[in-house]
Design an enzyme around this catalytic site. Sequence first.
Site, PDB file in Angstrom:
ATOM      1  N   CYS A 227       0.882  -1.162   0.000  1.00 12.01           N
ATOM      2  CA  CYS A 227       0.000   0.000   0.000  1.00 12.01           C
ATOM      3  C   CYS A 227       0.921   1.214   0.000  1.00 12.01           C
ATOM      4  O   CYS A 227       2.074   1.109  -0.413  1.00 12.01           O
ATOM      5  CB  CYS A 227      -0.963  -0.020   1.186  1.00 12.01           C
ATOM      6  SG  CYS A 227      -0.182   0.175   2.797  1.00 12.01           S
ATOM      7  N   LYS A 228       0.456   2.346   0.475  1.00 15.17           N
ATOM      8  CA  LYS A 228       1.303   3.535   0.470  1.00 15.17           C
ATOM      9  C   LYS A 228       2.415   3.455   1.522  1.00 15.17           C
ATOM     10  O   LYS A 228       3.578   3.691   1.221  1.00 15.17           O
ATOM     11  CB  LYS A 228       0.472   4.797   0.691  1.00 15.17           C
ATOM     12  CG  LYS A 228       1.298   6.079   0.674  1.00 15.17           C
ATOM     13  CD  LYS A 228       0.443   7.315   0.815  1.00 15.17           C
ATOM     14  CE  LYS A 228       1.301   8.572   0.758  1.00 15.17           C
ATOM     15  NZ  LYS A 228       0.464   9.783   0.843  1.00 15.17           N
TER      16      LYS A 228
END
Length: 112
Positions: free
Chosen positions: A64-65
Amino acid sequence: MIPSIEIDNVPDPLPQGLVVLDVREDEEWAAGRIQGAVHIPLMELPARLGEFVELEAPQTLVVCKAGGRSARAAAYLAQQGYDVVNLVDGMMGWERAGRPMVADGDQPPTVV
């Protein structure tokens, strides 16, 4: 315990057979992602688990980020019996390490 890995321990290039599952939102995915990654946003993962199952991945790197959403996704998938590893620092770490990314359109890839 969620299996996790730091970017420095991720082989470059990625090994054959390793699936990268990106659980970020659509706009994040479009801005910059790992070439060849599979995109299933975190909130859609339970409903779209069949798509993940069809990949028949021996191991999956979940991103994810920054590593929080992917940790939740990895925990969920591990509970389902899949061999998954969470990327600590996510795409932010990937970008800092200078690893290659692709993006939609003509813009240079970036992590948003």
